[in-house]
Design an enzyme around this catalytic site. Structure first.
Site, PDB file in Angstrom:
ATOM      1  N   ASP A   1      -3.831 -26.385  53.249  1.00 10.82           N
ATOM      2  CA  ASP A   1      -3.952 -27.617  54.044  1.00 10.82           C
ATOM      3  C   ASP A   1      -2.948 -28.688  53.644  1.00 10.82           C
ATOM      4  O   ASP A   1      -3.305 -29.852  53.435  1.00 10.82           O
ATOM      5  CB  ASP A   1      -5.385 -28.183  53.941  1.00 10.82           C
ATOM      6  CG  ASP A   1      -6.386 -27.282  54.627  1.00 10.82           C
ATOM      7  OD1 ASP A   1      -6.069 -26.780  55.710  1.00 10.82           O
ATOM      8  OD2 ASP A   1      -7.470 -27.063  54.052  1.00 10.82           O
TER       9      ASP A   1
ATOM     10  N   LYS B   1      12.960 -22.544  53.777  1.00 15.92           N
ATOM     11  CA  LYS B   1      13.491 -22.036  52.507  1.00 15.92           C
ATOM     12  C   LYS B   1      15.006 -22.055  52.570  1.00 15.92           C
ATOM     13  O   LYS B   1      15.595 -21.834  53.630  1.00 15.92           O
ATOM     14  CB  LYS B   1      13.024 -20.585  52.278  1.00 15.92           C
ATOM     15  CG  LYS B   1      13.033 -20.187  50.829  1.00 15.92           C
ATOM     16  CD  LYS B   1      11.838 -20.778  50.104  1.00 15.92           C
ATOM     17  CE  LYS B   1      11.634 -20.208  48.743  1.00 15.92           C
ATOM     18  NZ  LYS B   1      10.283 -20.546  48.230  1.00 15.92           N
TER      19      LYS B   1
ATOM     20  N   LYS C   1       1.565 -20.382  53.678  1.00 13.04           N
ATOM     21  CA  LYS C   1       1.076 -20.982  52.427  1.00 13.04           C
ATOM     22  C   LYS C   1       0.595 -22.420  52.655  1.00 13.04           C
ATOM     23  O   LYS C   1      -0.476 -22.808  52.225  1.00 13.04           O
ATOM     24  CB  LYS C   1       2.261 -20.982  51.447  1.00 13.04           C
ATOM     25  CG  LYS C   1       1.955 -21.263  50.027  1.00 13.04           C
ATOM     26  CD  LYS C   1       3.231 -21.155  49.188  1.00 13.04           C
ATOM     27  CE  LYS C   1       3.917 -19.805  49.328  1.00 13.04           C
ATOM     28  NZ  LYS C   1       5.092 -19.658  48.455  1.00 13.04           N
TER      29      LYS C   1
HETATM   30  P1  NAD Z   1      12.991 -18.747  37.656  1.00 14.05           P
HETATM   31  O1  NAD Z   1      14.415 -18.636  38.004  1.00 14.05           O
HETATM   32  O2  NAD Z   1      12.528 -19.939  36.913  1.00 14.05           O
HETATM   33  O3  NAD Z   1      12.509 -17.463  36.832  1.00 14.05           O
HETATM   34  C1  NAD Z   1      12.594 -16.145  37.257  1.00 14.05           C
HETATM   35  C2  NAD Z   1      12.658 -15.264  36.016  1.00 14.05           C
HETATM   36  O4  NAD Z   1      12.554 -13.895  36.414  1.00 14.05           O
HETATM   37  C3  NAD Z   1      13.975 -15.417  35.250  1.00 14.05           C
HETATM   38  O5  NAD Z   1      13.688 -15.640  33.885  1.00 14.05           O
HETATM   39  C4  NAD Z   1      14.683 -14.088  35.474  1.00 14.05           C
HETATM   40  O6  NAD Z   1      15.495 -13.698  34.396  1.00 14.05           O
HETATM   41  C5  NAD Z   1      13.504 -13.148  35.632  1.00 14.05           C
HETATM   42  N1  NAD Z   1      13.816 -11.908  36.354  1.00 14.05           N
HETATM   43  C6  NAD Z   1      14.647 -11.733  37.400  1.00 14.05           C
HETATM   44  N2  NAD Z   1      14.634 -10.459  37.810  1.00 14.05           N
HETATM   45  C7  NAD Z   1      13.779  -9.809  36.985  1.00 14.05           C
HETATM   46  C8  NAD Z   1      13.348  -8.455  36.892  1.00 14.05           C
HETATM   47  N3  NAD Z   1      13.779  -7.536  37.766  1.00 14.05           N
HETATM   48  N4  NAD Z   1      12.466  -8.130  35.915  1.00 14.05           N
HETATM   49  C9  NAD Z   1      12.009  -9.064  35.048  1.00 14.05           C
HETATM   50  N5  NAD Z   1      12.383 -10.360  35.094  1.00 14.05           N
HETATM   51  C10 NAD Z   1      13.256 -10.728  36.054  1.00 14.05           C
HETATM   52  O7  NAD Z   1      12.220 -18.591  39.050  1.00 14.05           O
HETATM   53  P2  NAD Z   1      10.765 -19.114  39.399  1.00 14.05           P
HETATM   54  O8  NAD Z   1      10.892 -20.479  39.957  1.00 14.05           O
HETATM   55  O9  NAD Z   1       9.841 -18.841  38.281  1.00 14.05           O
HETATM   56  O10 NAD Z   1      10.416 -18.165  40.641  1.00 14.05           O
HETATM   57  C11 NAD Z   1       9.881 -16.867  40.475  1.00 14.05           C
HETATM   58  C12 NAD Z   1       9.195 -16.431  41.750  1.00 14.05           C
HETATM   59  O11 NAD Z   1       8.168 -17.370  42.073  1.00 14.05           O
HETATM   60  C13 NAD Z   1      10.089 -16.343  42.978  1.00 14.05           C
HETATM   61  O12 NAD Z   1       9.639 -15.302  43.805  1.00 14.05           O
HETATM   62  C14 NAD Z   1       9.848 -17.681  43.663  1.00 14.05           C
HETATM   63  O13 NAD Z   1      10.131 -17.638  45.038  1.00 14.05           O
HETATM   64  C15 NAD Z   1       8.371 -17.856  43.394  1.00 14.05           C
HETATM   65  N6  NAD Z   1       7.895 -19.237  43.490  1.00 14.05           N
HETATM   66  C16 NAD Z   1       8.428 -20.225  42.725  1.00 14.05           C
HETATM   67  C17 NAD Z   1       7.923 -21.515  42.834  1.00 14.05           C
HETATM   68  C18 NAD Z   1       8.408 -22.653  41.962  1.00 14.05           C
HETATM   69  O14 NAD Z   1       7.790 -23.739  41.999  1.00 14.05           O
HETATM   70  N7  NAD Z   1       9.430 -22.495  41.170  1.00 14.05           N
HETATM   71  C19 NAD Z   1       6.898 -21.798  43.758  1.00 14.05           C
HETATM   72  C20 NAD Z   1       6.373 -20.755  44.520  1.00 14.05           C
HETATM   73  C21 NAD Z   1       6.883 -19.477  44.366  1.00 14.05           C
END
Ligand code: NAD
Length: 477
Positions: free
Chosen positions: A101, A108, A96
Site C-alpha cells: 500500500d 527501475k 510490490k
Molecule cells: P548489493 O550490490 O549491495 O549486493 C549484492 C551482493 O551480491 C554483492 O556483495 C555481490 O558481490 C553479491 N553477488 C553478486 N552475484 C553473486 C552470486 N552469483 N553469488 C553470490 N553473491 C553474489 O545489492 P543489494 O542492494 O543488496 O541488492 C541485492 C538484491 O536485492 C537485488 O536483486 C536487488 O534488486 C534486490 N533489492 C534491493 C533493494 C535495496 O534496497 N538495495 C531493495 C529491494 C530489492
C-alpha cells in the site's frame, strides 16, 4: 539474454502474473494493461575515462505503470543490464508497491557497468550524466519518477543524483524528494540503509510464527534455531543475515561471488565480515568448509535459503537440488517461473520477492513524505509524547506513594527509559514492521482463499488493488 540466463526476465514475471490472473475477475484488456510496461528509456552517452579514453555507457529506465504517480524504483549498476531486465524489475516494483500500500507505480533503472571497473570520479561522471539524461526526458522528479538504491548503488550515487537534479530543475522547493536512499544529512531518513534487510527479517519471522504452516513443512514454530543459508552479502543480504542471526537463527552457509563457506554448527556473521575485510574473501574462514563454486551454496542443507544477490539463481536445472524448506526471496526474481513451479509442487514454501523485499520501498516512501513535508518525522510530536509519558509515570508514582503512605523509591533509570517520545528511527522501524506484518497476513489470506501458494496469493492481491487504482482513474468503464 538477460542476467537471469533465460530468454526474458520480463516474460518470467508475466508467466507468474498469468498464473495468478486466472484467480481474478478482471477483464483481459485490463489485465493486459496492468502487466504491460508503459515506457522504457534507453540511452547511450559518452564519458571520458580517467585515462582520457572515451567510452559509451548504456543506460536504461523503465516506468512500468502510471496508475499511481510518481513511479518508483531503484537504479542498478551491473555488468549485465538491459531493457528486458529493467522492465521486469519495474513490473515487480508495481506489484510490490500495491502489496504494501505505497502509492507509487513501479519503475527501475540500470547502467550496464561493473562498478569495480571504474574510479570514484568516473562513477560520479556517469551518475551525473545519467541523471541529466533522465531529467531531459522527464524520467525523474518528485512527482514523476523517483529512483533509489539497488544492486551496485548506494547513498553516494543518490547524493550525486540529487545534486544534479537540483541544479537543473525549476522546482527546487521539492527537489529533495526526487530520489530516496539519500544520506541522513542530505534529506535521508534513519533506517533506510538497513530497511530492505530488516523487512526481509520481519517477513521471514512472520512466516515462521505460524505454527500450522511450519508444521506442514515439518518445522517447529519460530525463527530460533532455524538453519539459514544466505547468497549475497551486500546491502540486503548482509542486513537480512544480521537480523535473523540476532533473533536466534543459525547462519550455516554464506555465498559471495568468489565462493561460499559452510559450517553446520554456525558461522558468526560479524566474524566473517571482519575476515573478509582483512583477506578480501569469505573463503578460508576458520572452522568452515570452502565451496569454490559459489552457486553450490544453493544446494546446502538448511531450513531457510535466502537468495539476496541477483535474479535467475534457481532455475529448472538446479531447483531439484535445493534442500531448503523455505526459500525467502530477498533478491528480485531469484527463482525462474519454471523453478517456481517445481519447488511449489515439492511443497517448498516460497516467500515471494514482491512482498519480502518491499521494506526498501516502504521506508523510501517515508523518506519521500518527509522531503515533501519539509519536516523530520516525529519532530512535532516527540516532546509532547515524552511529556505525556512522564505525566503518566508521575501519576503512577504518586498513587503508589499514597498506598504505601511513604515516598516509594522508583529506580532513577525508569523515568528516562520509559518517558521518551518516538525518534525518527523508532517511527521508521515501527512503520516498517507494521507494514510487513500486515502485508504478510494479507498475502497469506489471499493464498488460502484461492487455495494457492504465497506468490500467487501476493499477485492476486496486488492485481486487485491495481485494478481498483485504474477504476479510480475513471478511464475504464
Ligand atoms: P548489493 O550490490 O549491495 O549486493 C549484492 C551482493 O551480491 C554483492 O556483495 C555481490 O558481490 C553479491 N553477488 C553478486 N552475484 C553473486 C552470486 N552469483 N553469488 C553470490 N553473491 C553474489 O545489492 P543489494 O542492494 O543488496 O541488492 C541485492 C538484491 O536485492 C537485488 O536483486 C536487488 O534488486 C534486490 N533489492 C534491493 C533493494 C535495496 O534496497 N538495495 C531493495 C529491494 C530489492
Amino acid at each position: 539474454m538477460s542476467a537471469s540466463g533465460t530468454s526474458s526476465f520480463f516474460k518470467q514475471v508475466n508467466i507468474m502474473f498469468d498464473r495468478a490472473a486466472v484467480h481474478t475477475p478482471h477483464p483481459t484488456g485490463l489485465l493486459n494493461q496492468i502487466k504491460s510496461c508503459n515506457s522504457v528509456y534507453q540511452v547511450g552517452f559518452p564519458i571520458v575515462r580517467d585515462s582520457g579514453k572515451i567510452e559509451v555507457i548504456r543506460a536504461f529506465r523503465a516506468e512500468h505503470s502510471h496508475h499511481k504517480q510518481p513511479t518508483k524504483g531503484g537504479i542498478r549498476y551491473a555488468a549485465v543490464v538491459n531493457a528486458d531486465e529493467v522492465m521486469a524489475l519495474a513490473a515487480l516494483m508495481t506489484y510490490k508497491c500495491a502489496i504494501v500500500d505505497v502509492p507509487f507505480g513501479g519503475a527501475k533503472g540500470g547502467i550496464a557497468i561493473n562498478r569495480h571497473d571504474y574510479s570514484e570520479k568516473e562513477l560520479e561522471r556517469i551518475t551525473r550524466r545519467y541523471t541529466f539524461e533522465l531529467a531531459r526526458k522527464n524520467f525523474i522528479g518528485p512527482g514523476v519518477d523517483v529512483p533509489a538504491p539497488d544492486y551496485g548503488t548506494g547513498a553516494q550515487e543518490m547524493t550525486w543524483i540529487l545534486d544534479t537534479y537540483t541544479s537543473v530543475t525549476d522546482n527546487p522547493l521539492d527537489a529533495l524528494a526526487c530520489v530516496t536512499g539519500k544520506p541522513v544529512g542530505h534529506g535521508g531518513v534513519r533506517g533506510r540503509v538497513e530497511a530492505t534487510g530488516r523487512g526481509v527479517f520481519f517477513g521471514i519471522r512472520e512466516a515462521c510464527d505460524i505454527e500450522e504452516d511450519m508444521k506442514a513443512l515439518g518445522l517447529s514454530k519460530g525463527l530460533k534455531g532455524k538453519r539459514i543459508v544466505v547468497q549475497g552479502l551486500g546491502n540486503v543480504g548482509y542486513h537480512a543475515a544480521k537480523f535473523v542471526e540476532e533473533s536466534g537463527a543459525i547462519i550455516t552457509g554464506l555465498a559471495e561471488y568468489e565462493g561460499a563457506i559452510y559450517n553446520p554448527d554456525g558461522l558468526k556473521l560479524e566474524d566473517v565480515m571482519v575476515h573478509r575485510l582483512g583477506t578480501g574473501t569469505i573463503l578460508d574462514f576458520p572452522g568452515a568448509h570452502n565451496l569454490t563454486r559459489s552457486a553450490d551454496a544453493l544446494d546446502l542443507p538448511c531450513d531457510i535459503l535466502i537468495p539476496a544477490a541477483l535474479e535467475g539463481q534457481i532455475r529448472s536445472d538446479n531447483a531439484d537440488r535445493v534442500q531448503a524448506k523455505i526459500v525467502a526471496e530477498a533478491a528480485n526474481g531469484p527463482i525462474t517461473a519454471s523453478a517456481d513451479k517445481l519447488l511449489s509442487d515439492r511443497g517448498v514454501m516460497i516467500i515471494p520477492d514482491m512482498y519480502l523485499n518491499a521494506g526498501g520501498v516502504t521506508v523510501s516512501y517515508f523518506e519521500w513524505l518527509r522531503n515533501l513535508s519539509h519536516v523530520r518525522l516525529g519532530r512535532m510530536s516527540r516532546r509532547f509524547e515524552a511529556h505525556n509519558a512522564r505525566r503518566i509515570l508521575q501519576s503512577v508514582e504518586a498513587l503508589v506513594d499514597q498506598r504505601l503512605g511513604s515516598p516509594s523509591a522508583m529506580p532513577s533509570q525508569i523515568m528516562p527509559d520509559l518517558a521518551f517520545g518516538a525518534s525518527e528511527e523508532d517511527l521508521v522501524n515501527s512503520g516498517l514492521e507494521d507494514t510487513m506484518v500486515g502485508a504478510y497476513q494479507e498475502i497469506r489470506d489471499s493464498a488460502r482463499r484461492h487455495k494457492t501458494d504465497l506468490r500467487t496469493g501476493a499477485f492476486v492481491s496486488s492485481i486487485d488493488k491495481i485494478a481498483k487504482g485504474y477504476k479510480q482513474l475513471g478511464i475504464f468503464p
